[in-house]
Scaffold this active site. Structure first.
Site, mmCIF file in Angstrom:
data_model
loop_
_atom_site.group_PDB
_atom_site.id
_atom_site.type_symbol
_atom_site.label_atom_id
_atom_site.label_comp_id
_atom_site.label_asym_id
_atom_site.label_seq_id
_atom_site.Cartn_x
_atom_site.Cartn_y
_atom_site.Cartn_z
ATOM 1 N N ARG A 1 0.813 -1.258 -0.155
ATOM 2 C CA ARG A 1 -0.001 0.089 0.153
ATOM 3 C C ARG A 1 0.906 1.301 0.087
ATOM 4 N NH1 ARG A 1 -4.108 -0.252 4.705
ATOM 5 N NH2 ARG A 1 -2.244 -1.335 5.718
ATOM 6 N N ASN B 1 -6.767 -2.229 1.972
ATOM 7 C CA ASN B 1 -7.026 -3.563 1.999
ATOM 8 C C ASN B 1 -8.286 -4.189 1.859
ATOM 9 O OD1 ASN B 1 -4.214 -4.611 2.214
ATOM 10 N ND2 ASN B 1 -3.913 -4.191 4.074
#
Length: 766
Positions: A23, A41
C-alpha cells in the site's frame, strides 16, 4: 491545448500483497504520477481507486507489476472502468472487511537498508538486534491471528515510542505499517545467561568472546533456538556431537558474509543468489579442501550446509566473532527444535553453557529451509523459515475446487490447505514416529486451521492406513462428516510435481517416475521405484524395479547391508557373492527369515538400491544414524569420477506386468569391478548413470506408446543431483517436457501438496 480528461478505474490486486509494503508503494507511485484516489486492504486483496488521464492510468497499471516491492507476489490484476469520483490527492484508506487470504508473508532476511542502519554509529538503531522494516524482519514467526496487525502479533506487548510511531504512520517512510517495528527505546532486548546467571554488559560482545574461547551457546533466532559453536574448532564440534548424541548427521554453518563464504566454499552464481535470497535458506555447497573448518561438520560428504546471517542479531554476532559458526537446531536428537523460552533451559541442560536470548516471543516453530542447486535450478529440500507459508496458485482447472486439508505421510511431515484456487503448504513439521513431533503436528493442525480460518470439505491422506497422519485424517473426516480421500504415495509425489509446474487439469496424463524409499502401493506391497501413467485423478503402474525382501522390515532401511545381501542373493550365484562384505553379521539368520517370509516384505525401492550399492563400496555404516546417510556418501564419492563413464546395464522384461526392471546385470558388473579393484568412485558413477538411463529410456518409450508429452519425476531419491541431472538430460534430449520438483520438496515434505490436488481432482471429477 485542452488538458486530457480524467478517467477513473478500480484496480484489484491479488496475491501476496499484504505485510510487504504494497500500500505505501502504491501511495508513492500515485504521488509520483499525480494520480488521485485511494488504496485499501480488502481481506484477500488490495483495491485501488485511481483517477487520472488514461495514459497515466496505463503507466500506473504497468508500474504496479514492474516496480512492485521485492516481497510482493502478484497473481492477478483486474482493472475496470468506474464513474469519475471526487478526490483530493491520494490516500491510504482504512482496511475494509473481506475474506481472509490463505497466506501471509514468510519471515524475511535483513534488508540492505536496515543492515546499513545497524552499522551506522550515528543511526538511531545502531547495533540494534531487532531492526526491521516493511521489506524485512519477522512475519509468520510472530503472527498469532489475522489480519496481520501489530495487536495480532507477539509484538503487541511493545508499545511504540513517539519516533517509531511517527515512522509507522508515515506512508513515505519504509516502516509505514511495519508491524514488528521497534527501536532500542521501545522494542525487545537481548540478554545473555552464562552458567546460570545473567551477564552484565553487551550480550553480543560477551557471547562472541565465549564462542571464540570454545563455548557452546544457545541462540534465539526467528523460528526457534539454535546451538552455536566455533565451526573451525574440531574439539568443540566433537563435543557438541557427543552432547547432542548426533554422531554423523551434518551440521549447518553460518558465515559472516560472501567474502568468508568464498574463502571456505566453492560456490557458483546460482548458489550465491540462493544464499542471498530474502528467504535465506541453508544451501548445500562444496567446501574447499583445505578450508579451516572442522572435518567432522559433515563426515563422508562433499557438501556443507551453509547460510548467511538473516537477522540483525546474526549480523552483529558474526561480525563480533569473525569466524564461521555451527548453527544447528536446538534440540536433543530426534526431538523438534525448541522455540519457547520456558523449554530452553531444561531442554538443553547439559548441552549448552549459556543462552543468548531476548524477550520477543516466537509464535510457532520454524526450522531453517534447506536447498541445493541441481540441474541449473534451486531445489528446496526442506521448506521452513523464509518459505512457509507463502501460498501458490493451483493449476488451471482447480479454481472452483472445494477446500481440502491434506496431511502428508509419516516422515518429513507437512500439511497442505487449499481454498479459492490456491494451496498453502506448511513448514516442515518433522517425523511422526517421534512422540514430540506428534504433539507438534497436532499443534500445527490447530494453528493453521485457526490462523487461516480454513474449513475443509474433504480430508486427503496417504493410502497407508497405519500412518499416524492417516489415522488423524480418518478421525477428522469421521468427526466432520467429510469425505476421506486416500491417495497412493507415489501418485501424490507425481501430482505434486505436475501441480508445481501448473500442468492443467485437462491437458492429459504424464509419465511419472517415482523414486524413493517405500510407500504403500495399490496392490498392498511396498513400492519405491516406479513408472506410472498419471493424471490428477488416477494413476496406473506401468513398470517397476524388481522387488527385494526387506529382512526385518523397517530395520532394513537403517542397516544397508541387509539390502545388499538381498540384492546379491537375487543376482549372483552363491560362490560369486563377496562373503567378506558380511563378516561378523548374522547372515544365516537373515537368509532364513527371507526364505520363510518372516518379516521380510518385498519392496521395489530405489532408496534401498542406493543403500545396497553404498554397502558394497564400504560407504555405508552397519547402522545408519540418519535417513539418507549411505546414499549421500555414495553420491559424494560418485561426484569425484569422470562424468563420461559407461553406465552399468539393467535388464528390462517387457513381458512382465508391470514391466520389470531387473538390476541383476548391474550387480554382476559392479561386483566384478569391485573384486577387480576398480576405484569406488568409478563404480558409484557407473551405477548412477545406469539407474538414470534405464528409467529415462523406459519412460521415453512409455511416453510414446501412451501419447504422453511430459514426464514428471519426484521422490526422495531425486534429491540426488547426479541422478536428477542425467535423468533430466536424457528426457529433454528426447523432446519431452520434464517436470521436476523445485519449490515443493521432492521428498515427503511435498507429499501433502500432491494429495491435495489429487483429492480436489477426484471431488470435481477432473
Amino acid at each position: 491545448m485542452p488538458a486530457e480528461p480524467d478517467h477513473a478505474a478500480e484496480i484489484e490486486v491479488r496475491g501476496l500483497v499484504q505485510g510487504v509494503g504494497f500500500r505505501p508503494f502504491v501511495w508513492r507511485l500515485a504521488q509520483r504520477l499525480g494520480i488521485a484516489g485511494a488504496v485499501s486492504n480488502r481481506g484477500d486483496r488490495v483495491v485501488i481507486a485511481a483517477r487520472a488521464p488514461l495514459a497515466i492510468l496505463d503507466r500506473f497499471a504497468t508500474a504496479l507489476v514492474a516496480e512492485a516491492p521485492p516481497l510482493a507476489r502478484i497473481e492477478t490484476i483486474d482493472r475496470r472502468v468506474v464513474p469519475p469520483f471526487p478526490a483530493d490527492g491520494f490516500v491510504i484508506a482504512a482496511s475494509a472487511p473481506g475474506a481472509v487470504a490463505p497466506g501471509i508473508v514468510p519471515d524475511v532476511a535483513t534488508c540492505p537498508a536496515c543492515l546499513a542502519e545497524i552499522r551506522d554509529p550515528a543511526a538511531r538503531r545502531h547495533a540494534y538486534a531487532f531492526t526491521n522494516c516493511t521489506e524485512c524482519g519477522p512475519r509468520f514467526s510472530i503472527v498469532e491471528a489475522l489480519p496481520y496487525d501489530r495487536i495480532n502479533t507477539t509484538m503487541r506487548a511493545f508499545g511504540l515510542c513517539p519516533e517509531c510511531c511517527a515512522e509507522y504512520e508515515d506512508p513515505a517512510d519504509r516502516r509505514f505499517h511495519a508491524q514488528p517495528i521497534a527501536c532500542p527505546t521501545c522494542g525487545p532486548r537481548l540478554t545473555l545467561e552464562h552458567e546460570g546467571r545473567v551477564v552484565d554488559g553487551d550480550p553480543v560482545a560477551h557471547a562472541a568472546r565465549l564462542l571464540r574461547s570454545g563455548a557452546i551457546l544457545a541462540l534465539k533466532g526467528i523460528g526457534g533456538f539454535h546451538i552455536a559453536c566455533d565451526a573451525g574448532g574440531e574439539a568443540v564440534v566433537a563435543e557438541l556431537r557427543r552432547r547432542k548424541h548426533r554422531p554423523t548427521k551434518p551440521l549447518a554453518v553460518m558465515v559472516r558474509d560472501r567474502a568468508m563464504l568464498e574463502a571456505l566454499c566453492v560456490v557458483d552464481a546460482d548458489e550465491v543468489a540462493a544464499l542471498a535470497h530474502p528467504s535465506a535458506p541453508i544451501v548445500l555447497v562444496r567446501r574447499r579442501e583445505r578450508a579451516p573448518l572442522a572435518a567432522s561438520l559433515a563426515p563422508g560428504q562433499d557438501r556443507l550446509g551453509v547460510m548467511l546471517p538473516y537477522t540483525p542479531l546474526h549480523h552483529l554476532l558474526l561480525a563480533a566473532v569473525d569466524r564461521p559458526l555451527v548453527m544447528t537446531s536446538a534440540n536433543r536428537s530426534g526431538e523438534p527444535q525448541i522455540f519457547e523460552d520456558a523449554a530452553v533451559r531444561s531442554g538443553l541442560a547439559g548441552i549448552v553453557g549459556g543462552i543468548l536470548g531476548h524477550d520477543r516471543p516466537i509464535a510457532r516453530r520454524l526450522d531453517d529451509s534447506v536447498a541445493r542447486v541441481a540441474g541449473g535450478r534451486l531445489r528446496i529440500l526442506r521448506r521452513g523459515r523464509g518459505l512457509a507459508p507463502a501460498p501458490r496458485a493451483l493449476p488451471p482447472g482447480f479454481a472452483d475446487a472445494p477446500p481440502v486439508l491434506a496431511l502428508g505421510a509419516e516422515l518429513k511431515s507437512a500439511i497442505c490447505l487449499t481454498a479459492g484456487g490456491r494451496a498453502l503448504l506448511s513448514h516442515h513439521l518433522g517425523d511422526l514416529d517421534e512422540p514430540a513431533t506428534q504433539d507438534a503436528f497436532d499443534s500445527a493442525l490447530a494453528d493453521y486451521a485457526a490462523l487461516f480460518d480454513h474449513r475443509p470439505e474433504a480430508i486427503a491422506v496417504d493410502l497407508h492406513p497405519d500412518y499416524r497422519a492417516s489415522r488423524i485424517g480418518a478421525a477428522l473426516a469421521d468427526a466432520g462428516g467429510l469425505p476421506l480421500v486416500a491417495v497412493q504415495h507415489h501418485h501424490a509425489h507425481i501430482a505434486a510435481a505436475m501441480a508445481e509446474h501448473g500442468w492443467p487439469a485437462d491437458r492429459g496424463p504424464v509419465i511419472g517416475i517415482a523414486l524413493d524409499g517405500t510407500g504403500l502401493g495399490d496392490d498392498g506391497t511396498a513400492w519405491g521405484a516406479e513408472i506410472l501413467l498419471c493424471d490428477y485423478r488416477i494413476s496406473r503402474r506401468l513398470a517397476r524395479l524388481d522387488p527385494i525382501p526387506l529382512a526385518g522390515g523397517d530395520t532394513a532401511s537403517r542397516e544397508p547391508w541387509r539390502c545388499l545381501l538381498a540384492h546379491l542373493d537375487a543376482a549372483l550365484a552363491p560362490e560369486d557373492i563377496p562373503a567378506a562384505r558380511f563378516d561378523g553379521l548374522p547372515i544365516p539368520t537373515i537368509r532364513a527369515m527371507i526364505a520363510r517370509g518372516l518379516n521380510s516384505p518385498p519392496a521395489s525401492s530405489a532408496g534401498r538400491l542406493f543403500d545396497a550399492m553404498a554397502a558394497l563400496l564400504d560407504l555405508a555404516p552397519r547402522r545408519q544414524t540418519f535417513e539418507g546417510e549411505a546414499a549421500m556418501a555414495l553420491e559424494a564419492v560418485a561426484g569425484r569420477a569422470d562424468a563420461g563413464l559407461t553406465p552399468y546395464p539393467f535388464a528390462v522384461r517387457f513381458d512382465a506386468d508391470p514391466i520389470a526392471i531387473d538390476p541383476a546385470p548391474m550387480w554382476r558388473a559392479a561386483v566384478a569391478d569391485r573384486t577387480g579393484g576398480r576405484a569406488p568412485e568409478e563404480i558409484a558413477r557407473r551405477f548412477h548413470h545406469g539407474v538414470a538411463d534405464v528409467f529415462a529410456d523406459l519412460a521415453i518409450r512409455l511416453a510414446a506408446s501412451h501419447g504422453a508429452k511430459a514426464v514428471a519425476a519426484s521422490g526422495g531419491v531425486l534429491q540426488n543431483a547426479l541422478l536428477l541431472e542425467r535423468l533430466a538430460a536424457r528426457l529433454t534430449e528426447a523432446g519431452l517436457e520434464v517436470l521436476l520438483p523445485e519449490t515443493v520438496p521432492a521428498n515427503d515434505g511435498g507429499l501433502a501438496f500432491g494429495q491435495a490436488v489429487v483429492a480436489a481432482a477426484r471431488l470435481t471429477g477432473r
